[in-house]
Design an enzyme around this catalytic site. Structure first.
Site, PDB file in Angstrom:
ATOM      1  N   HIS A  93     -11.635  -6.361   7.856  1.00  0.00           N
ATOM      2  CA  HIS A  93     -12.277  -5.820   6.615  1.00  0.00           C
ATOM      3  C   HIS A  93     -13.594  -5.094   6.745  1.00  0.00           C
ATOM      4  O   HIS A  93     -14.374  -4.962   5.751  1.00  0.00           O
ATOM      5  CB  HIS A  93     -12.740  -7.134   5.720  1.00  0.00           C
ATOM      6  CG  HIS A  93     -11.720  -8.109   5.204  1.00  0.00           C
ATOM      7  ND1 HIS A  93     -11.005  -8.798   6.350  1.00  0.00           N
ATOM      8  CD2 HIS A  93     -11.059  -8.089   4.138  1.00  0.00           C
ATOM      9  CE1 HIS A  93     -10.268  -9.457   5.751  1.00  0.00           C
ATOM     10  NE2 HIS A  93     -10.222  -9.060   4.217  1.00  0.00           N
ATOM     11  N   GLU A 139       0.725  -1.187  -0.047  1.00  0.00           N
ATOM     12  CA  GLU A 139      -0.035  -0.010  -0.096  1.00  0.00           C
ATOM     13  C   GLU A 139       0.900   1.165  -0.166  1.00  0.00           C
ATOM     14  O   GLU A 139       0.490   2.326  -0.670  1.00  0.00           O
ATOM     15  CB  GLU A 139      -1.152   0.093   1.114  1.00  0.00           C
ATOM     16  CG  GLU A 139      -2.058  -1.146   1.010  1.00  0.00           C
ATOM     17  CD  GLU A 139      -1.918  -2.471   1.414  1.00  0.00           C
ATOM     18  OE1 GLU A 139      -0.695  -2.686   1.846  1.00  0.00           O
ATOM     19  OE2 GLU A 139      -2.497  -3.157   0.976  1.00  0.00           O
TER      20      GLU A 139
END
Length: 325
Positions: free
Chosen positions: A129, A60
């Site tokens: 998540h 990321e």
């Protein structure tokens, strides 16, 4: 107009902008051949090729760092962070580099990067998540933070975000990716960033919400009017930074009561900022202290997801409290 869901609306917006502006580049984990984990970028790889829809390594910080470099060389990158829970390895790149580039260069350089990322719970994803970290990106300043609640706004706001000269964190509530459907015009249109939407008029109490919680607040407003006769005014914030303070304060001045709804934890959540704004600016109009209905101050739970997320019942209790104060 065609009735589409939020995924279809976002895909349409990306296709429109990539056709309109050759500088727009998509990048992220699985955004290419797979079309994204939620299929938001479906078929764009086939249409625009690997030079404009780039599958990246699972890194990321590298994704955002590369996007910053692309933007400084004149491109308009749209990186995707597959889940907002995965964004923290890139936090330094976002808040210290991307968000500060215009400031640190004395206004000489803009950094037009739009980071797309699914956010929130409601899909049984567990705590890796399901988190809602919006407040962590509002506090440091330097970039816009927006969360649409329906397909029409999602398409128009994404086009506005990509065309913005400064960085935008575009958070997409995954719980309503396919559940929220609505009429969306073909072709391009924009929804301005920084403007809230009055979703339902009322005169007794103001409900402030955004993203997936806007639908929960609207459900609660209908229940409360039917069961208690209390008419709630519902405002979809849409943009958290910049914030449409004028619309919020005018509504609270009218109703005299406010309940803030978000699914992020309460402690230092964005609701605290809204309550502070209301009490500082329209204190003499209040008939009760503003209340918050939020997620709990715990890691996001897997088995107790339904208990963690605010529902119409919890919102109704808060509304009854401010009405009976």
């Amino acid at each position: 107009m065609a009735v589409v869901n939020m995924i279809q609306a976002l895909n349409d917006a990306l296709r429109i902008e990539m056709n309109r502006d050759p500088r727009v580049i998509l990048m992220g984990e699985d955004v290419g051949k797979l079309g994204g984990v939620f299929r938001v970028t479906l078929d764009l790889y086939k249409e625009f090729g690997p030079d404009r829809v780039i599958d990246t390594p699972l890194a990321e910080a590298g994704i955002i760092g590369t996007a910053i470099g692309m933007a400084l060389y004149g491109l308009r990158p749209v990186p995707e962070i597959q889940f907002s829970d995965f964004i923290f390895p890139a936090y330094d790149q976002i808040i210290n580099e991307l968000a500060k580039y215009r400031y640190r260069s004395g206004g000489q350089y803009a950094c037009p990067v739009t980071i797309r990322t699914p956010v929130g719970g409601g899909i049984r994803g567990g705590h890796y998540h399901s988190q809602s970290p919006e407040a962590l990106f509002i506090h440091p300043s330097g970039m816009k933070v927006v969360i649409p609640s329906n397909p029409y706004d999602a398409k128009g706001m994404l086009l506005s975000a990509i065309r913005d000269e400064d960085p935008v964190l575009f958070m997409e509530p995954k719980r309503i990716y396919r559940a929220a459907k609505g009429e969306v015009p073909e072709g391009e249109y924009t929804v301005p960033l920084g403007k809230a939407s009055l979703v339902r008029e009322g005169e007794d109490v103001t409900l402030l919400a955004y993203g997936a919680m806007l639908h929960t607040a609207s459900e609660a407003a209908e229940l409360i009017e039917k069961e208690d006769g209390t008419r709630c005014e519902v405002i979809d914030l849409r943009s958290l930074l910049p914030l449409d303070a004028e619309t919020i304060l005018e509504s609270v001045k009218k109703t005299g009561r406010a309940v803030v709804v978000h699914e992020a934890p309460r402690n230092c959540g964005f609701g605290a900022e809204l309550v502070a704004l209301i009490t500082e600016k329209v204190f003499l109009h209040l008939q009760a202290p503003p209340l918050r209905v939020t997620g709990f101050d715990t890691p996001f739970p897997y088995t107790l997801e339904n208990e963690y997320l605010p529902d119409a019942g919890r919102i109704r209790e808060a509304v009854q409290t401010v009405m009976n104060y």
